[in-house]
Write an enzyme that holds these catalytic residues in place. Structure first.
Site, mmCIF file in Angstrom:
data_model
loop_
_atom_site.group_PDB
_atom_site.id
_atom_site.type_symbol
_atom_site.label_atom_id
_atom_site.label_comp_id
_atom_site.label_asym_id
_atom_site.label_seq_id
_atom_site.Cartn_x
_atom_site.Cartn_y
_atom_site.Cartn_z
ATOM 1 N N GLU A 210 0.880 -1.176 0.000
ATOM 2 C CA GLU A 210 0.000 0.000 0.000
ATOM 3 C C GLU A 210 0.911 1.218 0.000
ATOM 4 O O GLU A 210 1.431 1.605 1.045
ATOM 5 C CB GLU A 210 -0.899 -0.018 1.247
ATOM 6 C CG GLU A 210 -1.895 -1.168 1.279
ATOM 7 C CD GLU A 210 -3.072 -0.950 0.341
ATOM 8 O OE1 GLU A 210 -3.308 0.191 -0.077
ATOM 9 O OE2 GLU A 210 -3.754 -1.942 0.026
ATOM 10 N N CYS A 244 -2.262 9.457 2.697
ATOM 11 C CA CYS A 244 -1.790 8.934 1.416
ATOM 12 C C CYS A 244 -2.752 9.241 0.283
ATOM 13 O O CYS A 244 -2.333 9.385 -0.855
ATOM 14 C CB CYS A 244 -1.564 7.434 1.509
ATOM 15 S SG CYS A 244 -3.018 6.547 2.053
HETATM 16 P P1 NAD Z 1 8.093 4.745 5.165
HETATM 17 O O1 NAD Z 1 8.103 3.942 3.920
HETATM 18 O O2 NAD Z 1 9.237 5.620 5.460
HETATM 19 O O3 NAD Z 1 7.957 3.786 6.446
HETATM 20 C C1 NAD Z 1 6.962 2.792 6.552
HETATM 21 C C2 NAD Z 1 7.479 1.674 7.438
HETATM 22 O O4 NAD Z 1 8.620 1.079 6.836
HETATM 23 C C3 NAD Z 1 7.900 2.093 8.841
HETATM 24 O O5 NAD Z 1 7.425 1.134 9.760
HETATM 25 C C4 NAD Z 1 9.399 2.110 8.774
HETATM 26 O O6 NAD Z 1 10.011 1.787 10.000
HETATM 27 C C5 NAD Z 1 9.690 1.050 7.745
HETATM 28 N N1 NAD Z 1 10.937 1.321 7.005
HETATM 29 C C6 NAD Z 1 11.476 2.533 6.707
HETATM 30 N N2 NAD Z 1 12.606 2.396 6.001
HETATM 31 C C7 NAD Z 1 12.806 1.065 5.844
HETATM 32 C C8 NAD Z 1 13.804 0.287 5.189
HETATM 33 N N3 NAD Z 1 14.840 0.858 4.586
HETATM 34 N N4 NAD Z 1 13.681 -1.053 5.224
HETATM 35 C C9 NAD Z 1 12.644 -1.643 5.831
HETATM 36 N N5 NAD Z 1 11.671 -0.951 6.469
HETATM 37 C C10 NAD Z 1 11.738 0.386 6.476
HETATM 38 O O7 NAD Z 1 6.727 5.541 5.109
HETATM 39 P P2 NAD Z 1 6.194 6.628 6.125
HETATM 40 O O8 NAD Z 1 7.000 7.871 5.971
HETATM 41 O O9 NAD Z 1 6.035 6.039 7.478
HETATM 42 O O10 NAD Z 1 4.728 6.883 5.549
HETATM 43 C C11 NAD Z 1 4.449 7.779 4.528
HETATM 44 C C12 NAD Z 1 4.274 7.085 3.203
HETATM 45 O O11 NAD Z 1 3.328 6.058 3.305
HETATM 46 C C13 NAD Z 1 3.744 8.006 2.136
HETATM 47 O O12 NAD Z 1 4.429 7.787 0.947
HETATM 48 C C14 NAD Z 1 2.284 7.594 1.990
HETATM 49 O O13 NAD Z 1 1.725 7.851 0.745
HETATM 50 C C15 NAD Z 1 2.350 6.142 2.277
HETATM 51 N N6 NAD Z 1 1.081 5.673 2.776
HETATM 52 C C16 NAD Z 1 0.326 4.838 2.008
HETATM 53 C C17 NAD Z 1 -0.910 4.417 2.479
HETATM 54 C C18 NAD Z 1 -1.782 3.505 1.673
HETATM 55 O O14 NAD Z 1 -2.733 3.007 2.236
HETATM 56 N N7 NAD Z 1 -1.514 3.261 0.403
HETATM 57 C C19 NAD Z 1 -1.358 4.836 3.713
HETATM 58 C C20 NAD Z 1 -0.563 5.684 4.459
HETATM 59 C C21 NAD Z 1 0.662 6.078 3.987
#
Ligand code: NAD
Length: 456
Positions: A210, A244
């Site tokens: 997602e 998002c």
């Molecule tokens: P992110 O990708 O930075 O982090 C998400 C998760 O991944 C966190 O738990 C984080 O600890 C983990 N993570 C971060 N870097 C990692 C790595 N290198 N390896 C493995 N895991 C890692 O996202 P965010 O900043 O927390 O959230 C914002 C993003 O999420 C935006 O792009 C938004 O559009 C998206 N989002 C999508 C939805 C959806 O339903 N499609 C909903 C909410 C947010």
């Protein structure tokens, strides 16, 4: 042996006992979860306030209430969803019956982001429980208070061999990705989504991703301007734009530009006050890094509304930027903040072309009273999902599977889609033993001739 091998092995062992295959066990888990969320309502509201300054209204509607509804829906429909699905059998298989069984994958890993830190961790969990999986949840490190409440709530309710919360950052996430899970459900950014998929590919683990992207919002010349302004302002500025599926940018028809923007200004004041920075209920930006990224956009184009910010409180006013082009820095990536850039258009094909030149959006919103325009946009642009004459609302319907397409994601969830995401569809042919069709075997005289009659 990895850091989490013991935990995952324990969960696999528990899954093998067959306990989670029992529908009553799943329903009981959902019920327990529901009751615990209700009794922890205030604790959750306080945590969300501390982490993101979410108002009680936002915390309830977009996190707690949404989750309760999802659980209620799953409890109501689960007995129906788990039933084997009878399907037709072709004439070539005469004598047999066919059905599809929804079977749990086993042990699921759920990795969630910070913007709706409770809901985006628990809703997938509801799917995992409903489908009969064990789960490990890795919530975001950027919202530590909510993650802590989540961890306590889950450990008070369930043994760790069934459901466990692992708190930690990207490193923890990486360590979990080294384990042999049976399913990975990830919500977060496109860039991390790629890392997740790469890790999953090593062990051929199926994924739901997602992700995000730039979701367009088109306001055509014949839109109901007052309603459009209200629904867009709310969809964009709720959670300070850290949604998002928030409208990322506006495509505004030139002929109604001034009228719309004036209305938008009034609506924004109605919703968030004349001085939003003093509004105690306006959500803050999650971190100094994101705050810096967002404020750097404020010199793009011209500020029509807002533009103010408070560095100490990490708040940014609801802001509208006009005179924007696709070349501006704010148009390069998902904004994820309360800043709305406005592009103008005269002809619809220019809008469609503009969107086509960029990755497939997670959501799209079109405001128009013209059915032909609606149909044209819906059929011409590929995007995850969206609304006609509204924003964001499609997310909250359990009847609409929610997910992206292309770089905005893979797979979908919510409602039955949530159960389906965490289930493998096992196709079964149950053959009769009363007779045996001879032509299927290679040693029958004129067999091929007969087969050609049926298989042509
Ligand atoms: P992110 O990708 O930075 O982090 C998400 C998760 O991944 C966190 O738990 C984080 O600890 C983990 N993570 C971060 N870097 C990692 C790595 N290198 N390896 C493995 N895991 C890692 O996202 P965010 O900043 O927390 O959230 C914002 C993003 O999420 C935006 O792009 C938004 O559009 C998206 N989002 C999508 C939805 C959806 O339903 N499609 C909903 C909410 C947010």
């Amino acid at each position: 042996m990895g850091t989490f091998t013991t935990l995952v092995t324990k969960q696999k062992g528990f899954f093998r006992t067959g306990t989670t295959r029992d529908i009553t066990y799943r329903l009981d888990a959902l019920q327990k979860l529901r009751i615990a969320i209700k009794s922890n309502e205030q604790v959750l509201i306080d945590a969300l306030k501390e982490d993101l300054n979410k108002s009680e209204f936002d915390a309830y509607t977009s996190e707690i209430g949404l989750v309760l509804e999802e659980i209620r829906f799953a409890i109501k429909h689960l007995r129906l969803w788990v039933k084997p699905k009878r399907v037709k059998t072709p004439i070539t298989h005469i004598g047999a019956r066919s059905f599809i069984l929804s079977e749990p994958y086993g042990t699921a890993l759920i990795i969630s982001p910070w913007n709706y830190p409770f809901q985006l961790a628990i809703v997938p969990l509801i799917g995992a429980i409903s489908a009969g999986n064990c789960s490990v949840i890795k919530p975001s490190e950027l919202t530590p208070k909510t993650s802590k409440v989540l961890a306590k709530l889950i450990s008070d309710l369930f043994p760790e061999e069934y459901i466990s919360v692992v708190e930690g950052d990207a490193e923890t996430s990486q360590a979990l990705l080294n384990e042999q899970f049976d399913y990975i459900f990830f919500t977060g950014s496109v860039s991390v989504g790629k890392i997740i998929m790469e890790a999953a590919a090593k062990n051929l683990i199926p994924v739901t991703l997602e992700l995000g992207g730039k979701s367009p919002c088109i306001v055509h010349k014949d839109a109901n301007i007052k309603l459009a302004a209200k629904r867009i302002a709310w969809g964009k500025f709720t959670n300070a734009g850290q949604t998002c599926i928030a409208p990322d940018y506006l495509y505004l028809h030139k002929s109604i530009k001034n009228q719309f923007l004036q209305q938008f200004k009034e609506t924004t004041i109605d919703l968030y006050g004349k001085q939003p920075l003093t509004n105690e209920n306006f959500t803050r930006i999650v971190s100094a890094r994101h705050f810096g990224r967002l404020t750097s956009f404020l010199d793009n184009g011209e500020i029509f509304i807002g533009g103010g910010y408070n560095q100490e409180k990490l708040t940014i006013e609801p802001t509208v930027l006009t005179n924007i082009t696709w070349e501006d820095p704010i148009m390069q990536d998902e904004i994820f903040g309360p800043i709305l850039p406005v592009l103008e258009f005269e002809e619809l094909p220019d809008v469609l072309e503009g969107i086509h030149r960029h990755p497939k959006p997670l959501s799209l919103y079109i405001f128009t009273e013209n059915n032909k325009v609606q149909e044209k946009v819906l059929s011409d642009v590929s995007f995850g999902g969206g609304c006609v004459n509204d924003t964001v609302y499609h997310f909250a319907s359990p009847y609409l599977p929610f997910g992206g397409v292309g770089s905005s994601g893979i797979g979908a969830y919510h409602g039955k889609g949530n159960f389906d995401s965490f289930s493998h569809q096992k196709s079964i042919l149950k053959q009769t033993t009363l007779f045996d069709i001879p032509y299927r075997y290679p040693n029958v005289k004129n067999g091929l001739q007969k087969i050609k009659f049926f298989m042509k």
